[in-house]
Design an enzyme around this catalytic site. Structure first.
Site, PDB file in Angstrom:
ATOM      1  N   ARG A 188      34.832  48.635  44.379  1.00 24.79           N
ATOM      2  CA  ARG A 188      35.688  48.909  45.535  1.00 24.79           C
ATOM      3  C   ARG A 188      35.673  50.406  45.874  1.00 24.79           C
ATOM      4  O   ARG A 188      35.706  50.774  47.054  1.00 24.79           O
ATOM      5  CB  ARG A 188      37.101  48.414  45.245  1.00 24.79           C
ATOM      6  CG  ARG A 188      38.141  48.747  46.285  1.00 24.79           C
ATOM      7  CD  ARG A 188      38.052  47.918  47.538  1.00 24.79           C
ATOM      8  NE  ARG A 188      38.536  46.574  47.424  1.00 24.79           N
ATOM      9  CZ  ARG A 188      38.952  45.829  48.459  1.00 24.79           C
ATOM     10  NH1 ARG A 188      38.971  46.347  49.684  1.00 24.79           N
ATOM     11  NH2 ARG A 188      39.326  44.586  48.299  1.00 24.79           N
ATOM     12  N   GLU A 223      48.042  47.394  50.736  1.00 29.83           N
ATOM     13  CA  GLU A 223      47.317  48.541  50.194  1.00 29.83           C
ATOM     14  C   GLU A 223      46.933  49.602  51.212  1.00 29.83           C
ATOM     15  O   GLU A 223      46.988  50.796  50.900  1.00 29.83           O
ATOM     16  CB  GLU A 223      46.057  48.049  49.472  1.00 29.83           C
ATOM     17  CG  GLU A 223      46.352  47.249  48.226  1.00 29.83           C
ATOM     18  CD  GLU A 223      45.107  46.593  47.650  1.00 29.83           C
ATOM     19  OE1 GLU A 223      44.709  46.980  46.545  1.00 29.83           O
ATOM     20  OE2 GLU A 223      44.547  45.708  48.319  1.00 29.83           O
TER      21      GLU A 223
END
Length: 788
Positions: free
Chosen positions: A329, A731
């Protein structure tokens, strides 16, 4: 047969109370503030409850030469002492790779690793007994940081590469008119949730166990408990009503207290609770990965990237945990909103003799994005340009819209958000005023920055992008919903209830969302990757639509009309133009033996990813935002303060604007803590020294900027078919705080009259700011290099 004349019912146009896009309160808000919300430690303790405490390693890396537990067993109130040889199944709680034992056997690999557990009649008795152990060790080499692990080639997996071949990229960079090179240290972060790690296991009949766990991933806890006990998954029920915060820290690491409590309950036949103290929690469970980033890039005369090579290194800790996906990520988000040209991203994942780092809000994305934004700031410095102009010049656009992993960015949202917030926050006028202020102020320096966010939404492990739900409609017209998502304060249960209320067109108070349980909805994914509402909202909607379809078919048949003439609207069911109550239709359907219960399922479409080549479409869509932050520093003390923040964030068509605004504000403040005050310190023996709020500084109300404007982009709408065209909001706002770090960079640069690019490291604590200032002054001395 109903009358099909014109309806005379004003409620036909009444908006249901609590449907989607309404700012209704969190379903537990009153209980949260009144102290009546039930967490695991608030549940009535069952008769015969025992308490569990761990005995842990005092070495970072050593062999266990001898472990004398006789004083532990003989301590008053001790019922059992658990060690690895008492585990009937597998001594491992690793979520992906099996390299994380519940109890150390012959070797310890981090300071604070559990070696045994004590089960006693009281909580204090268990902890006191655990301290009586006598363990002798044989020291082994300990790799405590990235540098040491790198020198010894200690990796959790082989180095990963994304994008073009590195040598080809470097040749491309070498031919560019301008080049930059730099590095950045990025600190870790503790989750510091309000409710610590806790679990309570209650034995049932035969081999059954009911485990209450503060976990974002009940299914994983179920699997690991069954694995440790050598039982089938169907023997284990894991239940989670709510968590007092999670942020990723309760995705995998709740397995430690849950499996230990389950093992103790299985062996003693009595209920067992395991509750970690704050110090134990911070020492024994993982955190955000700390990173080191090195980069080089080639730029044309307009500041556009021609090519870039970014090398990321992270401290993963002693076991693999989720580090492969976290580091993936990070690679995905180096580009943020920018086309990097011919790009190569290299990622080193180092195994160290420290606690195993784990998921944390953003899941590696913030670390990668911070490296990308540092490049933008340095390019602007090298070209003597406004960083905003450099960011705008490098935005993805037609012809320059392919990410290093092969996904096309074709939504064009970033530019509109950036230009809008820059205009509304008076960014350019304020920057000019700040530069003028800095020229006249020798001690106080100010800085301002605008940074965007592009965050990919989906689990990058494709198979995790699925969810289930169970919806029951009762005879009185009330509805109960269960789904695989978990509530950690973010409002997921409220949003899913709103979705179901909208489907049935009944008021929100008719909906109850119950505890997440593995015996109601099986094989669920963690509530993570900002996908909770996307996945579980759609699964619940699909279940409700199926029941609604049955009710529609039943009503059409019973009243002799076509299904197209049946409408659920404003708390009623209209048969033609005749309104019936929802309860009347439900009761009639029950008498006609129509099922009023349904499972729902959803899998995210369009996504695919080949991890071997790091190519594909890992994300269903992107969520965007932009923030302008203004800061001030004291050049003599390093103290900093955030003065003003303006945020414009894209949440698509918001399911609940009030909850979304709360997530934006909370995410930003948590990101602010990561980048300015939250510092993890390990000593030379591998001991975490910042293991309590007394030594670890999270933001408080005083750190919130006095001027703080948050706007949700009113034109937001997801072009993909998400639940009511909404976008994830858990997020992405976290990374809006990168604007604070860039603003601090601007302020520090002013100390040297913008002649030296600051080597500011994250977190930008007062010490880090002073070190960056001292570095500037040293580099500005006669004969020093690096002065522009």
């Amino acid at each position: 047969m109903p009358d099909h004349g014109e309806p005379q019912h004003p409620e036909q146009t009444r908006e249901i109370r609590g449907g989607v896009r309404q700012s209704v309160a969190h379903e537990s808000a009153v209980r949260h503030v009144s102290g009546t919300a039930k967490y695991i430690d608030d549940l009535p303790e069952p008769p015969g409850l025992l308490h569990l405490a761990f005995g842990v390693s005092t070495k970072a890396h050593a062999t266990i030469l001898n472990c004398d537990l006789s004083a532990v067993r003989n301590y008053p109130g001790v019922v059992a002492v658990l060690t690895a040889d008492m585990i009937p199944g597998r001594n491992d709680i690793g979520p992906v790779i099996k390299d994380d034992p519940l109890f150390a056997e012959n070797e310890v690999v981090f300071h604070g690793q559990p070696i045994f557990a004590v089960v006693a009649e009281s909580y204090d008795g268990a902890r006191r007994a655990a301290s009586r152990a006598k363990v002798s060790y044989g020291d082994l080499p300990a790799y405590l940081d990235i540098k040491a692990a790198s020198q010894h080639g200690s990796l959790i997996e082989e180095t990963q590469h994304m994008g073009a071949p590195v040598e080809e990229v470097r040749r491309h960079i070498a031919e560019a008119p301008h080049r930059i090179r730099g590095d950045l240290t990025i600190g870790g972060q503790d989750h510091l949730y309000l409710e610590g790690q806790i679990a309570m296991a209650i034995p049932g009949e035969d081999r059954e166990l009911h485990v209450f766990s503060s976990t974002q991933n009940p299914t994983e806890a179920q699997h690991l408990i069954a694995q440790v006990l050598g039982r089938a998954d169907h023997d284990i029920v894991v239940e989670t009503r709510r968590m007092g915060g999670g942020f990723g820290g309760k995705e995998t690491h709740p397995a430690l207290p849950a499996t230990a409590a389950a093992l103790a309950a299985s062996l003693t036949g009595r209920p067992v609770k395991c509750r970690l103290t704050r110090d134990e929690d911070m020492i024994m469970t993982g955190k955000r990965h700390d990173f080191q980033a090195a980069y080089e890039a080639g730029i044309d005369d307009e500041g556009r990237m021609i090519g870039a090579h970014v090398e990321l290194s992270s401290r993963c800790g002693h076991s693999t945990d989720l580090s492969m996906a976290v580091n993936d990520r990070a690679m995905f988000h180096v580009d943020n909103t920018y086309f990097l040209g011919l790009a190569a991203i290299t990622s080193h994942r180092y195994r160290t003799h420290t606690v195993s780092n784990t998921a944390f809000r953003g899941f590696g994305g913030p670390q990668g994005m911070l490296a990308g934004e540092r490049m933008m700031d340095q390019i602007a410095f090298e070209l003597n340009a406004d960083p905003l102009d450099i960011r705008l010049a490098n935005l993805y656009r037609k012809g320059r819209n392919l990410t290093p992993y092969g996904q096309t960015v074709d939504d064009g949202i970033a530019r509109e958000l950036i230009e809008r917030v820059a205009l509304e926050a008076n960014y350019r006028e304020r920057r000019a005023a700040i530069d003028a202020f800095n020229r006249e102020s020798p001690v106080l320096k100010r800085g301002i920055a605008l940074t965007p966010v592009k965050f990919g939404i989906s689990f990058t492990s494709t198979h995790l992008n699925q969810a289930g739900a169970l919806v029951h409609v009762y005879l009185d017209g009330s509805v109960q919903v269960n789904h695989g998502g978990t509530e950690m304060g973010q409002g997921l249960m409220t949003k899913v209830a709103q979705v179901v209320a909208e489907e049935f067109q009944i008021d929100l108070e008719r909906i109850r969302v119950t505890s997440t349980r593995t015996d109601k909805v099986p094989n669920t994914s963690a509530t993570a990757a900002s996908s909770g509402s996307d996945l579980n909202g759609m699964a619940a909607a699909n279940a409700a639509r199926e029941i609604k379809h049955r009710l529609t078919a039943f009503a059409a048949d019973r009243y002799g009309v076509s299904p197209e003439e049946i409408h659920f609207r404003s708390g009623k069911v209209y048969v033609g133009n005749v309104p019936l109550t929802f309860t009347e239709i439900v009761a009639a359907a029950y008498r006609a033996r129509i099922s009023l219960s349904q499972t729902g399922f959803y899998r995210t479409p369009k996504i695919h990813y080949d991890r071997a080549t790091h190519r594909g479409r890992p994300f269903y869509y992107y969520a965007y935002g932009a923030a302008v932050s203004e800061v001030a520093i004291d050049a003599t003390t390093g103290e900093s303060r955030v003065m003003k923040v303006d945020i414009l964030h894209d949440v698509g068509r918001s399911l609940n604007p009030a909850i979304d605004r709360g997530q934006i504000e909370g995410g930003f403040i948590q990101g602010l803590g990561w980048l300015t005050s939250e510092e993890l310190v390990y000593d030379s023996e591998g001991r975490l020294r910042t293991h309590a709020p007394s030594t670890y500084k999270i933001p408080t109300a005083r750190d919130r900027p006095a001027a703080f404007t948050i706007d949700i982009w009113e034109r937001g709408e997801n072009k993909e078919e998400t639940i009511h065209r909404s976008k994830a909001v858990g997020e992405p706002p976290f990374m809006l705080a990168i604007s604070v770090f860039s603003a601090l960079t601007h302020a520090v640069a002013a100390v040297g009259e913008h002649r030296v690019f600051p080597a500011l490291q994250a977190p930008a604590t007062p010490e880090a700011i002073l070190m960056a200032i001292e570095d500037i002054r040293r580099r500005m001395e006669p004969g020093a290099k690096g002065v522009s």
